[in-house]
Design a protein around this motif. Sequence first.
Motif, mmCIF file in Angstrom:
data_model
loop_
_atom_site.group_PDB
_atom_site.id
_atom_site.type_symbol
_atom_site.label_atom_id
_atom_site.label_comp_id
_atom_site.label_asym_id
_atom_site.label_seq_id
_atom_site.Cartn_x
_atom_site.Cartn_y
_atom_site.Cartn_z
ATOM 1 N N ALA A 170 -22.784 38.756 48.726
ATOM 2 C CA ALA A 170 -21.814 39.570 49.454
ATOM 3 C C ALA A 170 -21.604 40.904 48.745
ATOM 4 C CB ALA A 170 -20.488 38.825 49.593
ATOM 5 N N GLU A 171 -21.464 40.869 47.434
ATOM 6 C CA GLU A 171 -21.282 42.106 46.680
ATOM 7 C C GLU A 171 -22.506 43.008 46.799
ATOM 8 O OE1 GLU A 171 -20.036 41.060 42.717
ATOM 9 O OE2 GLU A 171 -18.293 39.966 43.498
ATOM 10 N N SER A 172 -23.693 42.430 46.786
ATOM 11 C CA SER A 172 -24.927 43.219 46.960
ATOM 12 C C SER A 172 -24.980 43.847 48.344
ATOM 13 C CB SER A 172 -26.166 42.343 46.753
ATOM 14 O OG SER A 172 -26.256 41.923 45.424
ATOM 15 N N LEU A 173 -24.588 43.075 49.351
ATOM 16 C CA LEU A 173 -24.583 43.592 50.718
ATOM 17 C C LEU A 173 -23.610 44.759 50.853
ATOM 18 C CD1 LEU A 173 -25.352 43.528 53.708
ATOM 19 C CD2 LEU A 173 -23.636 41.715 54.021
ATOM 20 N N VAL A 174 -22.420 44.615 50.307
ATOM 21 C CA VAL A 174 -21.427 45.687 50.376
ATOM 22 C C VAL A 174 -21.944 46.927 49.646
ATOM 23 C CG1 VAL A 174 -19.130 46.399 49.608
ATOM 24 C CG2 VAL A 174 -19.431 44.208 50.787
ATOM 25 N N GLY B 15 -18.033 35.878 51.235
ATOM 26 C CA GLY B 15 -18.933 35.500 50.157
ATOM 27 C C GLY B 15 -18.284 34.524 49.196
ATOM 28 N N GLU B 16 -17.012 34.753 48.921
ATOM 29 C CA GLU B 16 -16.289 33.864 48.007
ATOM 30 C C GLU B 16 -16.135 32.462 48.587
ATOM 31 O OE1 GLU B 16 -12.658 35.958 47.165
ATOM 32 O OE2 GLU B 16 -13.693 37.443 45.923
ATOM 33 N N VAL B 17 -15.744 32.363 49.854
ATOM 34 C CA VAL B 17 -15.510 31.032 50.448
ATOM 35 C C VAL B 17 -16.805 30.286 50.753
ATOM 36 C CG1 VAL B 17 -13.257 31.667 51.389
ATOM 37 C CG2 VAL B 17 -15.274 31.841 52.840
ATOM 38 N N THR B 18 -17.917 30.998 50.772
ATOM 39 C CA THR B 18 -19.200 30.340 51.018
ATOM 40 C C THR B 18 -20.040 30.230 49.756
ATOM 41 O OG1 THR B 18 -20.247 32.443 51.652
ATOM 42 C CG2 THR B 18 -19.290 31.100 53.432
ATOM 43 N N SER B 19 -19.412 30.517 48.612
ATOM 44 C CA SER B 19 -20.096 30.464 47.311
ATOM 45 C C SER B 19 -21.319 31.378 47.265
ATOM 46 C CB SER B 19 -20.514 29.016 46.977
ATOM 47 O OG SER B 19 -19.380 28.186 46.909
ATOM 48 N N ARG B 20 -21.177 32.541 47.879
ATOM 49 C CA ARG B 20 -22.250 33.543 47.882
ATOM 50 C C ARG B 20 -21.698 34.917 47.491
ATOM 51 N NH1 ARG B 20 -26.969 32.218 51.720
ATOM 52 N NH2 ARG B 20 -26.936 29.964 51.599
ATOM 53 N N SER B 21 -20.868 34.914 46.479
ATOM 54 C CA SER B 21 -20.210 36.148 46.051
ATOM 55 C C SER B 21 -21.197 37.233 45.666
ATOM 56 C CB SER B 21 -19.269 35.881 44.879
ATOM 57 O OG SER B 21 -18.183 35.096 45.309
#
Length: 168
Positions: free
Chosen positions: A21-25, A12-18
């Motif tokens: 990614a956090e929501s998915l986790v 998420g961080e490297v794709t600018s979708r942090s």
Amino acid sequence: IEDTYSQIIALGEVTSRSSEAESLVAEMRDDIATLAASVTLRSQPLSYYHELDDTLFTVTSSTFIGEVYALAGLVSAADAADPDGASWGYPQISVEYLLDVDPDLIFLADTKCCAQDASTVAARPGWDNLSAVRDGRVVELDDDVASRWGPRIVDFLRAIVDAVNALG
């Protein structure tokens, strides 16, 4: 499983979708906790054999896959086949070993790659002596779900929990 979460966050961080990614986790954590809490409690853990391929490669409880099974209260029937970890948790067992340990459940993670199902397993020499085969406790998994971490581990755990809870 924690490594899976970390990898999703890193992606998420490297794709600018942090935030996604956090929501998915967070969603995965909630789903996994709910599934684990739904498992029928037993006085003794059930054992399983997880078939990676039809040459009898399997997993122990020390693997990522074994960690998912543990959430459903299961223990690998192959643990004694790799006591020192020399096979990194992925031993190849013999038919004799499997017949001797007689796991409560058999999970097939080779349905696509190797065309295995409950009937091909039942047709193997000696396998009709396994209680899981005799009692219809052979679970056909989707190879892609059972062998890859990421969001699919929720689906993998759901299949395991459904099989365990179906036993009553």
